[in-house]
Enzyme design. Structure first.
Site, mmCIF file in Angstrom:
data_model
loop_
_atom_site.group_PDB
_atom_site.id
_atom_site.type_symbol
_atom_site.label_atom_id
_atom_site.label_comp_id
_atom_site.label_asym_id
_atom_site.label_seq_id
_atom_site.Cartn_x
_atom_site.Cartn_y
_atom_site.Cartn_z
ATOM 1 N N SER A 267 -16.835 3.192 7.516
ATOM 2 C CA SER A 267 -16.465 2.090 8.404
ATOM 3 C C SER A 267 -17.231 0.802 8.067
ATOM 4 O O SER A 267 -17.216 0.383 6.919
ATOM 5 C CB SER A 267 -16.684 2.542 9.845
ATOM 6 O OG SER A 267 -15.795 1.874 10.682
ATOM 7 N N LYS A 271 -17.836 -0.817 4.301
ATOM 8 C CA LYS A 271 -17.764 -2.197 3.792
ATOM 9 C C LYS A 271 -19.075 -2.459 3.052
ATOM 10 O O LYS A 271 -19.108 -3.043 1.965
ATOM 11 C CB LYS A 271 -17.620 -3.199 4.945
ATOM 12 C CG LYS A 271 -16.500 -2.905 5.960
ATOM 13 C CD LYS A 271 -16.439 -3.960 7.064
ATOM 14 C CE LYS A 271 -15.899 -3.483 8.407
ATOM 15 N NZ LYS A 271 -14.544 -3.022 8.488
ATOM 16 N N TRP A 358 -5.952 0.916 12.281
ATOM 17 C CA TRP A 358 -6.783 -0.283 12.428
ATOM 18 C C TRP A 358 -7.371 -0.713 11.068
ATOM 19 O O TRP A 358 -7.531 -1.892 10.783
ATOM 20 C CB TRP A 358 -7.877 0.050 13.434
ATOM 21 C CG TRP A 358 -8.829 -1.028 13.824
ATOM 22 C CD1 TRP A 358 -10.192 -1.005 13.654
ATOM 23 C CD2 TRP A 358 -8.543 -2.255 14.514
ATOM 24 N NE1 TRP A 358 -10.749 -2.140 14.180
ATOM 25 C CE2 TRP A 358 -9.763 -2.936 14.715
ATOM 26 C CE3 TRP A 358 -7.357 -2.842 14.975
ATOM 27 C CZ2 TRP A 358 -9.852 -4.166 15.346
ATOM 28 C CZ3 TRP A 358 -7.459 -4.083 15.610
ATOM 29 C CH2 TRP A 358 -8.681 -4.728 15.786
ATOM 30 N N HIS A 413 -10.333 8.088 12.584
ATOM 31 C CA HIS A 413 -11.408 7.303 11.967
ATOM 32 C C HIS A 413 -12.720 8.094 12.061
ATOM 33 O O HIS A 413 -13.282 8.239 13.144
ATOM 34 C CB HIS A 413 -11.512 5.999 12.771
ATOM 35 C CG HIS A 413 -12.509 5.029 12.250
ATOM 36 N ND1 HIS A 413 -12.328 4.325 11.082
ATOM 37 C CD2 HIS A 413 -13.699 4.613 12.754
ATOM 38 C CE1 HIS A 413 -13.361 3.518 10.888
ATOM 39 N NE2 HIS A 413 -14.210 3.676 11.895
HETATM 40 C C1 GCU Z 1 -14.820 -1.645 14.564
HETATM 41 C C2 GCU Z 1 -14.500 -2.726 13.575
HETATM 42 C C3 GCU Z 1 -14.260 -2.169 12.183
HETATM 43 C C4 GCU Z 1 -15.395 -1.272 11.791
HETATM 44 C C5 GCU Z 1 -15.634 -0.232 12.860
HETATM 45 C C6 GCU Z 1 -16.846 0.660 12.609
HETATM 46 O O1 GCU Z 1 -13.702 -0.857 14.784
HETATM 47 O O2 GCU Z 1 -13.383 -3.426 14.043
HETATM 48 O O3 GCU Z 1 -14.127 -3.211 11.237
HETATM 49 O O4 GCU Z 1 -15.142 -0.682 10.537
HETATM 50 O O5 GCU Z 1 -15.866 -0.860 14.078
HETATM 51 O O6 GCU Z 1 -17.771 0.289 11.926
HETATM 52 O O7 GCU Z 1 -16.867 1.737 13.207
#
Ligand code: GCU
Length: 432
Positions: A267, A271, A358, A413
């Protein structure tokens, strides 16, 4: 009945209210493939001056540095130069994980002075190893003590995200021990002969928007004074910086082969692992688990989370220049397939989950697909085969024979044992 002046005002009130409603109404999140805008992606093999890159030397010497700089300037921000480090071993347990692993906690100090701030690494090395082993290095969300239930693992005194029942406000507690174990397959990682190194991400920089008064942002502030404010590093860049300093330490550690370290993240931390691997070529392999917007997903698809939404909810993750692309992805000089391309020719694995719209699973796959030409130019087989497929494979069918791996897992997720199994299979081929 209503007084006369109210009647006269009614149309005015109605117009004002509807204008207000339009301004306040959040843009609907798009989950419809038919509503994905027409877009054209920047070509990773074409320089800003329009010169076609047709060999590995031109990529390495001209285009790669140019792309890296664009991501620093407009997306993640520019991190300070690497600081010197020193370390202190905090604890050692030679019979962790049922005697299969040696577990250490090591504080790595950013700077050599007595008051340099430190980050705590939690390290597992298989006892069966007779020589330095390959390792997975990844940040965790809730503290090192959540990785497994051993009560000897120290609990971070730093800010943590609130979590019902297991934190005390923004403080970590013993109740969270082992609560993230399902994301960390420690035993199977050890059984397969790999080391695991993890750090609590908030130990590097806390994940809230406070104008960067904490963590390494504050500690290293003087080192970014010369960077224009709009391109100063955001939190993702600071977490990636922490991963690179952890690798500095691993280069001095005899148990781990620092030339075979895979950086992994889920997540927002996926990134981060992509940016870590793009900005630090010492990482031998890169794994992005459900990284989505600002990670592997193409921004120009504007499917699921968008640049506007991510900048609104997490203003501290990217540099301020990134705000320019809110609702205007097309004017961004880069897109996320070029982030993947920056990792080439090193193996990279991108994973999505079917229930994680998402993060735009298709957009995550397409980044891999559009990075493929760079991987091939550099002499690898990219996504594998002669011609890469331009659509994601079916769920639970990894496409991972090439140098770029991809899978779409059924489910939500998350980072699961299934994901880890694929990453270890991939690492077996590339890091052993
Ligand atoms: C939120 C956010 C995402 C991210 C996620 C996470 O959903 O919008 O961009 O990847 O948190 O880190 O769990």
């Amino acid at each position: 009945s209503m007084p006369r002046y109210t009647l006269l005002l009614l149309p005015l009130i109605a117009v004002t209210l509807s204008g207000f409603a339009a301004a306040q109404k959040p843009r609907a999140v798009n989950y419809d493939e038919l509503k994905v805008p027409d877009y054209s992606l920047p070509d990773p093999l074409l320089t800003e001056a329009g010169v076609r890159i047709s060999d590995a030397t031109a990529w390495r010497e001209a285009r790669r540095p140019e792309l890296l700089k664009l991501f620093q300037q407009f997306v993640y921000g520019t991190a300070p130069q690497p600081c010197p480090i020193r370390h202190e071993v905090v604890s050692t347990k030679t019979d962790a994980i049922d005697g299969k692993a040696t577990r250490r906690e090591v504080d790595v100090f950013f700077g050599t002075s007595d008051d340099a701030p430190s980050r705590r690494l939690l390290i597992y090395v298989p006892n069966a190893a007779s020589k330095p082993v390959a390792a997975f290095l990844g940040l965790n969300f809730q503290g090192n003590h959540t990785i497994e239930s051993d009560p000897a693992i120290s609990i971070t005194p730093k800010w943590v995200r609130k979590r019902k029942d297991v934190t005390d406000g923004n403080r970590a507690t013993a109740k969270a021990r082992g609560t993230s174990a399902s994301r960390w397959s420690v035993e199977s990682i050890i059984d397969r002969g790999y080391a695991l190194v993890t750090i609590y991400y908030g130990d590097i920089d806390p994940d809230f928007d406070d104008g960067f008064k904490n963590g390494i942002h504050a500690a290293l502030q003087a080192n970014v004074d010369s960077v224009p404010p709009d391109q100063r590093w955001g939190s993702i860049a600071s977490w990636a910086y922490g991963l690179s300093r952890a690798l500095d330490f691993l280069e001095t550690d005899e148990a781990i082969d620092s030339a075979r370290v895979a950086v992994i993240g889920h997540s927002r931390l996926g990134k981060t692992s992509l940016w870590a691997g793009a900005s630090d070529p010492r990482f031998a392999m890169d794994i992005s688990n459900n990284s989505g917007c600002g990670g592997a997903a193409l921004s120009r698809r504007a499917f699921g989370e968008t640049i506007r939404v991510i900048n609104k909810n997490f203003p501290h993750w990217f540099c301020d220049n990134y705000l320019q692309y809110n609702g205007d992805e097309a004017s961004c000089p880069v897109d996320q397939h070029e982030l993947v391309a920056l990792i080439a020719p090193r193996p990279v694995y991108i994973a999505s989950a079917s229930g994680d719209r998402w993060a735009d699973p298709k957009g995550e796959f397409l980044s891999a697909y559009h990075a493929d030409p760079v991987y091939r130019l550099l002499g690898t087989d990219g996504l594998g085969g002669n011609q890469p497929p331009d659509l994601p494979p079916p769920a639970d069918t990894p496409l991972s024979d090439g140098t770029i791996g991809y899978h779409l897992r059924t489910g939500k997720h998350d980072l699961t044992a299934y994901d880890w199994a694929q990453y270890m299979n991939f690492a077996d081929r590339h890091l052993k």
